[in-house]
Scaffold this motif. Structure first.
Motif, PDB file in Angstrom:
ATOM      1  N   PRO A   1       0.826  -1.209   0.000  1.00 44.95           N
ATOM      2  CA  PRO A   1       0.000   0.000   0.000  1.00 44.95           C
ATOM      3  C   PRO A   1       0.861   1.261   0.000  1.00 44.95           C
ATOM      4  CG  PRO A   1       0.094  -0.936   2.191  1.00 44.95           C
ATOM      5  CD  PRO A   1       0.799  -1.906   1.287  1.00 44.95           C
ATOM      6  N   ILE A   2       0.294   2.336  -0.525  1.00 42.59           N
ATOM      7  CA  ILE A   2       0.921   3.655  -0.444  1.00 42.59           C
ATOM      8  C   ILE A   2       0.025   4.507   0.442  1.00 42.59           C
ATOM      9  CG2 ILE A   2       1.622   5.705  -1.705  1.00 42.59           C
ATOM     10  CD1 ILE A   2       2.165   3.959  -4.123  1.00 42.59           C
ATOM     11  N   ILE A   3       0.517   4.881   1.603  1.00 45.40           N
ATOM     12  CA  ILE A   3      -0.272   5.651   2.552  1.00 45.40           C
ATOM     13  C   ILE A   3       0.591   6.790   3.081  1.00 45.40           C
ATOM     14  CG2 ILE A   3       0.311   3.948   4.348  1.00 45.40           C
ATOM     15  CD1 ILE A   3      -2.242   4.726   5.781  1.00 45.40           C
ATOM     16  N   VAL A   4       0.022   7.996   3.071  1.00 49.00           N
ATOM     17  CA  VAL A   4       0.737   9.172   3.571  1.00 49.00           C
ATOM     18  C   VAL A   4       0.120   9.593   4.894  1.00 49.00           C
ATOM     19  CG1 VAL A   4       1.373   9.925   1.259  1.00 49.00           C
ATOM     20  CG2 VAL A   4      -0.761  10.740   2.272  1.00 49.00           C
ATOM     21  N   LEU A   5       0.833  10.454   5.600  1.00 52.60           N
ATOM     22  CA  LEU A   5       0.347  10.901   6.910  1.00 52.60           C
ATOM     23  C   LEU A   5      -1.023  11.560   6.804  1.00 52.60           C
ATOM     24  CD1 LEU A   5       3.592  12.356   8.538  1.00 52.60           C
ATOM     25  CD2 LEU A   5       2.447  10.205   9.052  1.00 52.60           C
ATOM     26  N   GLY A   6      -1.253  12.224   5.664  1.00 54.37           N
ATOM     27  CA  GLY A   6      -2.539  12.893   5.496  1.00 54.37           C
ATOM     28  C   GLY A   6      -3.715  11.937   5.421  1.00 54.37           C
ATOM     29  N   ASP A   7      -3.443  10.628   5.193  1.00 53.47           N
ATOM     30  CA  ASP A   7      -4.526   9.649   5.140  1.00 53.47           C
ATOM     31  C   ASP A   7      -4.978   9.208   6.526  1.00 53.47           C
ATOM     32  OD1 ASP A   7      -4.437   9.659   2.361  1.00 53.47           O
ATOM     33  OD2 ASP A   7      -2.928   8.067   2.284  1.00 53.47           O
ATOM     34  N   ILE A   8      -4.224   9.563   7.559  1.00 52.02           N
ATOM     35  CA  ILE A   8      -4.555   9.146   8.927  1.00 52.02           C
ATOM     36  C   ILE A   8      -5.410  10.222   9.573  1.00 52.02           C
ATOM     37  CG2 ILE A   8      -3.594   8.537  11.182  1.00 52.02           C
ATOM     38  CD1 ILE A   8      -1.100   7.570   9.733  1.00 52.02           C
ATOM     39  N   PRO A   9      -6.595   9.887  10.071  1.00 50.74           N
ATOM     40  CA  PRO A   9      -7.500  10.914  10.629  1.00 50.74           C
ATOM     41  C   PRO A   9      -6.852  11.756  11.719  1.00 50.74           C
ATOM     42  CG  PRO A   9      -8.649   8.812  10.382  1.00 50.74           C
ATOM     43  CD  PRO A   9      -7.212   8.547  10.090  1.00 50.74           C
ATOM     44  N   GLU A  10      -6.088  11.140  12.610  1.00 59.94           N
ATOM     45  CA  GLU A  10      -5.488  11.907  13.703  1.00 59.94           C
ATOM     46  C   GLU A  10      -4.524  12.966  13.184  1.00 59.94           C
ATOM     47  OE1 GLU A  10      -6.258   7.790  15.470  1.00 59.94           O
ATOM     48  OE2 GLU A  10      -5.739   8.672  13.550  1.00 59.94           O
ATOM     49  N   CYS A  11      -3.870  12.657  12.060  1.00 55.89           N
ATOM     50  CA  CYS A  11      -2.902  13.604  11.515  1.00 55.89           C
ATOM     51  C   CYS A  11      -3.571  14.766  10.788  1.00 55.89           C
ATOM     52  CB  CYS A  11      -1.936  12.888  10.569  1.00 55.89           C
ATOM     53  SG  CYS A  11      -0.943  11.611  11.375  1.00 55.89           S
ATOM     54  N   ARG A  12      -4.816  14.587  10.408  1.00 53.84           N
ATOM     55  CA  ARG A  12      -5.533  15.654   9.681  1.00 53.84           C
ATOM     56  C   ARG A  12      -6.211  16.640  10.629  1.00 53.84           C
ATOM     57  NH1 ARG A  12      -7.538  11.260   6.620  1.00 53.84           N
ATOM     58  NH2 ARG A  12      -9.599  11.594   7.549  1.00 53.84           N
ATOM     59  N   GLU A  13      -6.235  16.361  11.917  1.00 53.73           N
ATOM     60  CA  GLU A  13      -6.885  17.264  12.862  1.00 53.73           C
ATOM     61  C   GLU A  13      -6.113  18.580  12.948  1.00 53.73           C
ATOM     62  OE1 GLU A  13      -7.196  15.157  16.494  1.00 53.73           O
ATOM     63  OE2 GLU A  13      -8.689  13.720  15.766  1.00 53.73           O
ATOM     64  N   GLU A  14      -6.836  19.667  13.333  1.00 53.14           N
ATOM     65  CA  GLU A  14      -6.240  20.999  13.373  1.00 53.14           C
ATOM     66  C   GLU A  14      -6.382  21.636  14.752  1.00 53.14           C
ATOM     67  OE1 GLU A  14      -6.776  22.606   8.825  1.00 53.14           O
ATOM     68  OE2 GLU A  14      -8.532  22.690  10.142  1.00 53.14           O
ATOM     69  N   ILE A  15      -5.540  22.617  14.992  1.00 52.09           N
ATOM     70  CA  ILE A  15      -5.590  23.414  16.223  1.00 52.09           C
ATOM     71  C   ILE A  15      -6.029  24.822  15.838  1.00 52.09           C
ATOM     72  CG2 ILE A  15      -4.206  24.380  18.100  1.00 52.09           C
ATOM     73  CD1 ILE A  15      -2.390  21.957  17.858  1.00 52.09           C
ATOM     74  N   THR A  16      -7.044  25.369  16.508  1.00 52.60           N
ATOM     75  CA  THR A  16      -7.578  26.705  16.205  1.00 52.60           C
ATOM     76  C   THR A  16      -7.117  27.682  17.278  1.00 52.60           C
ATOM     77  OG1 THR A  16      -9.532  25.694  15.202  1.00 52.60           O
ATOM     78  CG2 THR A  16      -9.651  28.038  15.737  1.00 52.60           C
ATOM     79  N   VAL A  17      -6.413  28.747  16.887  1.00 51.15           N
ATOM     80  CA  VAL A  17      -5.938  29.772  17.827  1.00 51.15           C
ATOM     81  C   VAL A  17      -6.297  31.148  17.257  1.00 51.15           C
ATOM     82  CG1 VAL A  17      -4.063  28.323  18.670  1.00 51.15           C
ATOM     83  CG2 VAL A  17      -3.646  29.869  16.766  1.00 51.15           C
ATOM     84  N   THR A  18      -6.302  32.126  18.137  1.00 47.19           N
ATOM     85  CA  THR A  18      -6.513  33.520  17.719  1.00 47.19           C
ATOM     86  C   THR A  18      -5.170  34.220  17.796  1.00 47.19           C
ATOM     87  OG1 THR A  18      -8.774  33.500  18.564  1.00 47.19           O
ATOM     88  CG2 THR A  18      -7.768  35.651  18.166  1.00 47.19           C
ATOM     89  N   LEU A  19      -4.639  34.612  16.661  1.00 49.85           N
ATOM     90  CA  LEU A  19      -3.318  35.210  16.568  1.00 49.85           C
ATOM     91  C   LEU A  19      -3.457  36.646  16.088  1.00 49.85           C
ATOM     92  CD1 LEU A  19      -0.221  34.859  16.666  1.00 49.85           C
ATOM     93  CD2 LEU A  19      -0.333  34.100  14.280  1.00 49.85           C
TER      94      LEU A  19
END
Length: 721
Positions: free
Chosen positions: A487-505
């Motif tokens: 298989p060819i799998i990248v980090l972006g295919d893993i749900p945990e790796c696609r999560e984001e952090i929201t901050v006010t900058l």
């Protein structure tokens, strides 16, 4: 049915001691007529343990047997049925397993693949046993003993759902040189091989009919050099075996006891089976008479040894359990006490071990006179009868332009040709590509590879399956199956790796991807995961990391949720980052040099004029003369010296010339100049310390800032490191 309708069958039993030829024909399905039979012993050891060593001698004996039979039937014999000795068989009982990736319904193809795995496993074990030789083996058949579904024994596993299936089977192999030796000897004698069977199978076909094969029965064919063992159970042959002990052991015991040659001892042994006493001569020419009882006593130890080894082998082949009954055939089993001893060692009653001879030949008629129906005829007649059951032979096919020899049992398939050619299961059935195993935050995960392509099989230009039957000279072309890709799998295919952090900058909402480390190194979401990778995700950023992500100078001072934060402080989802306000700085007017020096003197206690000492300090011995705040000299008491009063400074002050740090300078005209006045003409920043101590010297002597300066003084001013 006459001979003219079905024709004669010519069978040859090529044994270690002799060659037995039988000619006959079948009437109906249950009666066989023997029209002629001939037996000729070898004059030399041309055959040893079932293996032909001297092809020319054996071929000559075959011709003699054929000529005798032709003279009796007045007909030419061209085709002959032969049998390979059981003692040269290689058998393996194995248990093979076929795993499914998920629960799957078992199909016929799955079962065929499972059987092939078992045959391959048996063949591998045979080759390991023969690792020191270059022998090639033919699989001449296999028999399934039992199937298992998820570990449970099942009679029929097709159409059942399973995670894995297993088979226990016995596979039988013949060495190539045995087959080639038999064919060469027969062809050298001017005959053509019509069919080839195995001696144990031929014997069983005569001694143990199909209706008895549900029972657990052992058949022992005791010949001259070896004893062949076959075991049937649940309707099929489950095991073959052999021990290198048989009738020759008894012959050797007689020869040693009476000091005679082997051939004479053999005749004595056989004659005592039919007569009460026998006369013969020993090697000295002395005439000796022995009785049947004498021979029985002499052969007792040899018979014990043979039967003990046969019993042990039967128990081993039958899984450690005694069989229900034992049938004995062959001339070696007719010795006095043979069956009784065998029964004792196996653990059966004596009536459960019996010689099979005349009772199994009830459906056999002999037109030739003088033929005695006994156990020695079981195998020769079985060879003839097997011809009618299966006209097996070796056939040749072309597989991928290579000539392949196959044992033809009447149902040879493409799969059998593939096994003989050397194709492994991986070449015939698609294989899933290698999986990639990795961990995400300590949790093990697996990504399976893709399935490969199935093998492309063509017989004579037509696409067929592995189960297709093959005939002589068929041309088979096989494009092997392929293995799937990993298989060819990248980090972006893993749900945990696609999560984001929201901050006010700085007043704006910023979405930041989670930081992902692979084996301790930060990677982008485009990184291709490798087998064994350890992946960790982080739900925070450092202050420096966030500023780098936002492409902001990392030295920017910020507040995290209203409080000051260092560069390593953690920023989580929902945090607010603002700029830290700069402190208010008042504008400073540019100072004049004199004002700057005055301010420095006011700020530095060392530069300030000393205040008058109190009265109680006047008598302190270490006090020295000082200049007071009003400019007057305060006398010290340490030296008790009298300080002259300060003289009035003349109104006409003259410039003073000095050398500062090697540079000639002119100090401004000033009454009574002191050391500190040097700073008016020599640039030196006292606001920044350049060392641990400020050195001030006049003419090489340490002085303070209030020391008077004279014309021509040499001044040193520097920071000591």
């Amino acid at each position: 049915m006459g001979a003219e309708n079905e024709g004669y069958v010519f069978g040859l039993d090529i044994g270690t001691r002799s060659i037995v030829g039988t000619v006959g024909y079948r009437v109906g399905t249950d009666r066989f007529v023997v029209v002629a039979q001939e037996s000729i012993e070898h004059t030399t050891r041309a055959v040893i343990d079932g293996q032909i060593h001297d092809i020319s001698t054996v071929a000559n004996t075959i011709r003699q047997v054929r000529d005798c039979l032709e003279s009796r039937i007045h007909q030419k014999l061209q085709d002959v049925s032969i049998a390979a000795a059981g003692r040269v068989l290689k058998t393996k009982q194995v248990r093979a397993r076929y795993n499914f990736n998920t629960e799957t319904k078992v199909t016929e193809d799955h079962i065929r693949s499972l059987d092939m795995l078992g045959v391959e496993q048996a063949y591998d074990e045979i080759r390991m046993d023969e690792a020191d030789s270059d022998k090639k083996f033919f699989c001449v058949g296999y028999s399934t003993v039992k199937y298992f579904l998820n570990g449970y024994p099942m009679e029929m596993i097709e159409m059942h759902m399973a995670n894995y299936i297993e088979v226990e089977l016995i596979a039988t192999f013949l060495p190539e040189e045995v087959v080639d030796g038999l064919y060469s000897a027969v062809e050298e004698a001017g005959l053509h091989v019509a069919s080839l069977t195995l001696e144990p199978i031929a014997a069983i076909n005569m001694a143990i009919p199909e209706k008895f094969r549900l029972l657990n029965i052992a058949l022992v064919d005791v010949g001259a050099g070896t004893s062949d063992i076959s075991i049937v159970k649940d309707g099929s042959i489950i095991a073959f075996g052999m021990i290198p002990l048989a009738g020759d052991e008894v012959t050797e015991a007689i020869a040693k006891r009476y000091l005679t040659d082997f051939e004479t001892a053999e005749h004595v042994k056989r004659d005592c089976e039919r007569r009460k006493s026998v006369w013969f001569k020993d090697i000295f020419g002395q005439k000796i008479q022995v009785t049947k009882e004498d021979i029985a006593e002499i052969s007792k130890e040899a018979v014990k040894n043979i039967t003990k080894h046969i019993a042990d082998r039967i128990l081993e082949l039958n899984g450690g359990q005694p069989v229900s009954a034992v049938f004995v055939v062959g001339g070696g089993g007719k010795h006095e006490g043979f069956t009784e001893m065998l029964a004792e060692y196996i653990g059966l009653s004596s009536d459960r071990v019996a010689i099979r001879g005349a009772e199994v030949l009830g459906q056999v008629e002999f037109e030739q006179e003088g033929v005695r129906k006994d156990s020695t005829l079981v195998t020769p007649l079985g060879i003839c009868l097997t011809y009618y059951e299966q006209k097996n032979n070796f056939i040749h096919v072309m597989l991928n332009e290579q000539r392949v020899k196959l044992y033809d049992n009447g149902k040879v398939t493409v799969l059998d040709a593939c096994v003989s050619y050397g194709f492994s299961r991986n070449n015939l059935f698609p294989i899933r590509g290698d999986s990639i195993c990795y961990t995400v935050n300590g949790e093990e995960r697996e990504q399976k590879g893709s399935m490969g392509e199935v093998a492309e099989i063509r017989k004579n230009g037509k696409e067929v399956s592995l189960n297709e039957n093959v005939q002589e000279n068929d041309e088979i072309q096989i494009k092997p199956s392929s293995k799937g890709k990993p298989p060819i799998i990248v980090l972006g295919d893993i749900p945990e790796c696609r999560e984001e952090i929201t901050v006010t900058l700085f007043g704006k909402t910023v979405l930041c991807p989670k930081l992902v480390e692979v084996n301790g190194t930060v990677k982008s979401l485009l990184y291709e995961i490798q087998n064994g990778d350890q992946i960790c995700t982080f739900d925070y950023y450092s202050v420096t990391g966030l500023l780098e992500f936002a492409d902001i100078d990392t030295s920017t001072a910020i507040l995290l949720n209203g409080r000051e934060a260092g560069a390593a402080a953690k920023i989580h989802s929902g945090d607010v980052i603002t700029l830290r306000p700069d402190p208010i700085v008042e504008e400073e007017e540019e100072e004049e040099p004199e004002d700057s020096l005055k301010r420095q003197m006011e700020e530095d206690p060392l530069l300030q004029p000393q205040k008058p000492l109190p009265d109680w300090m006047k008598d302190v011995p270490f006090d020295t003369a000082k200049i007071g705040a009003d400019g007057t000299v305060i006398q010290g008491q340490a030296s008790r010296r009298v300080v002259p009063p300060v003289q009035e400074v003349s109104d006409t002050a003259q410039p003073v010339h000095v050398t500062v740090n090697g540079k000639a300078l002119q100090m401004p005209a000033k009454p009574n100049p002191i050391f500190v006045d040097v700073f008016d003409v020599y640039p030196f920043d006292l606001s920044k310390a350049g060392g641990t101590r400020l050195i001030t010297r006049i003419n090489g002597v340490d002085k303070d800032f209030t020391e008077p300066v004279q014309e021509g003084d040499t001044i040193e001013l520097f920071w000591e490191q």
